[in-house]
Scaffold this active site. Sequence first.
Site, PDB file in Angstrom:
ATOM      1  N   PHE A 181       0.816  -1.118  -0.138  1.00  0.00           N
ATOM      2  CA  PHE A 181       0.148  -0.138   0.061  1.00  0.00           C
ATOM      3  C   PHE A 181       0.649   1.325  -0.108  1.00  0.00           C
ATOM      4  O   PHE A 181       0.364   2.215   0.722  1.00  0.00           O
ATOM      5  CB  PHE A 181      -1.180   0.195   1.153  1.00  0.00           C
ATOM      6  CG  PHE A 181      -1.881  -1.139   1.229  1.00  0.00           C
ATOM      7  CD1 PHE A 181      -2.755  -1.461   0.189  1.00  0.00           C
ATOM      8  CD2 PHE A 181      -1.603  -2.274   2.301  1.00  0.00           C
ATOM      9  CE1 PHE A 181      -3.594  -2.600   0.064  1.00  0.00           C
ATOM     10  CE2 PHE A 181      -2.234  -3.395   2.088  1.00  0.00           C
ATOM     11  CZ  PHE A 181      -3.211  -3.413   1.277  1.00  0.00           C
ATOM     12  N   ARG A 182       2.069   1.118  -0.745  1.00  0.00           N
ATOM     13  CA  ARG A 182       2.979   2.510  -0.772  1.00  0.00           C
ATOM     14  C   ARG A 182       3.529   2.800   0.334  1.00  0.00           C
ATOM     15  O   ARG A 182       3.928   4.074   0.532  1.00  0.00           O
ATOM     16  CB  ARG A 182       2.017   3.686  -1.488  1.00  0.00           C
ATOM     17  CG  ARG A 182       1.464   3.349  -2.787  1.00  0.00           C
ATOM     18  CD  ARG A 182       2.611   3.514  -4.001  1.00  0.00           C
ATOM     19  NE  ARG A 182       2.003   3.325  -5.295  1.00  0.00           N
ATOM     20  CZ  ARG A 182       2.342   2.026  -6.090  1.00  0.00           C
ATOM     21  NH1 ARG A 182       2.854   1.096  -5.359  1.00  0.00           N
ATOM     22  NH2 ARG A 182       1.763   1.889  -7.339  1.00  0.00           N
ATOM     23  N   LEU A 183       3.475   2.029   1.362  1.00  0.00           N
ATOM     24  CA  LEU A 183       4.184   2.413   2.726  1.00  0.00           C
ATOM     25  C   LEU A 183       5.601   1.823   2.620  1.00  0.00           C
ATOM     26  O   LEU A 183       6.063   0.737   3.347  1.00  0.00           O
ATOM     27  CB  LEU A 183       3.456   1.904   3.813  1.00  0.00           C
ATOM     28  CG  LEU A 183       1.990   2.131   4.023  1.00  0.00           C
ATOM     29  CD1 LEU A 183       1.257   1.865   5.356  1.00  0.00           C
ATOM     30  CD2 LEU A 183       1.876   3.886   3.994  1.00  0.00           C
ATOM     31  N   HIS A 184       6.381   2.300   1.750  1.00  0.00           N
ATOM     32  CA  HIS A 184       7.647   1.860   1.432  1.00  0.00           C
ATOM     33  C   HIS A 184       8.624   2.123   2.680  1.00  0.00           C
ATOM     34  O   HIS A 184       8.266   3.231   3.550  1.00  0.00           O
ATOM     35  CB  HIS A 184       8.311   2.630   0.151  1.00  0.00           C
ATOM     36  CG  HIS A 184       7.253   2.554  -0.783  1.00  0.00           C
ATOM     37  ND1 HIS A 184       6.719   1.462  -1.379  1.00  0.00           N
ATOM     38  CD2 HIS A 184       6.848   3.595  -1.475  1.00  0.00           C
ATOM     39  CE1 HIS A 184       5.862   1.859  -2.258  1.00  0.00           C
ATOM     40  NE2 HIS A 184       5.751   3.204  -2.489  1.00  0.00           N
TER      41      HIS A 184
END
Length: 220
Positions: A181-184
């Site tokens: 979820f783009r929580l890189h």
Amino acid sequence: MNERDGIFAGDDPFEIARRWLAEAESAEPNDPNAVALATVDAQGLPDVRVVLLKEIEGQDEDGTFVFYTNYESAKGRQIEDTGTAAFVMHWKSLRRQIRVRGDVTRAPSAQSDAYYDSRPLDSRIGAWASAQSRLLDSRDTLISAVEEGKRSLGSHPARPACWGGYRIRPREIEFWADGAFRLHDRFKWVRRKIDRPDNGLPQGWTESRSGTWRIARLAP
Ligand SMILES: Cc1cc2nc3c(=O)[nH]c(=O)nc-3n(C[C@H](O)[C@H](O)[C@H](O)COP(=O)(O)O)c2cc1C
């Protein structure tokens, strides 16, 4: 506290970069050592192209990233003018990237000679035949220059003076890995400025054991 563990663990950014590149070598279908190399021209306009990273050498204070090119190419002229460059390597298979910004110097002649001598003969002749980034009136002109090189240069051509390695000594390195979820995850390593008075470690930063690097987690 920036909880740096797993693939981000380590006290030397060059070790981490070598480890990631080794993983990419077994995962990527092509050119795991390809980097997009950015430079800036005399007008301040950014420029970017792919080159192959040939060495990640040394460690900690002294590590550098090395690539080879024509010193009189567009990138060569931009580097000679500014002394700086940046690059990014992205591995689609691993969903990771490494970003580097730093100062560039020519590799010592002996290092460039050794790499040049390790290349296939046709590539060595190609380095003589191609005035990289200059206008070329036709492909035939290039082929003729290669044929002429094969006739005149023999089987052990010397390295052309305009061709060799550049070493990038990072001021900053960022390691990035894809998260759900783009929580890189991002960790930035910044070389400590030894010529500035030290006002202590800013909040959110840790220091490498050697004291060479300050490290922080960045928001994705
Ligand atoms: C996969 C790949 C690898 C490349 N490797 C190099 C390299 O190691 N050195 C190089 O000078 N050019 C390399 N090139 C060509 C450069 O992208 C570029 O076309 C050339 O260096 C001229 O760039 P310039 O005019 O900005 O100097 C590579 C291109 C690709 C697509």
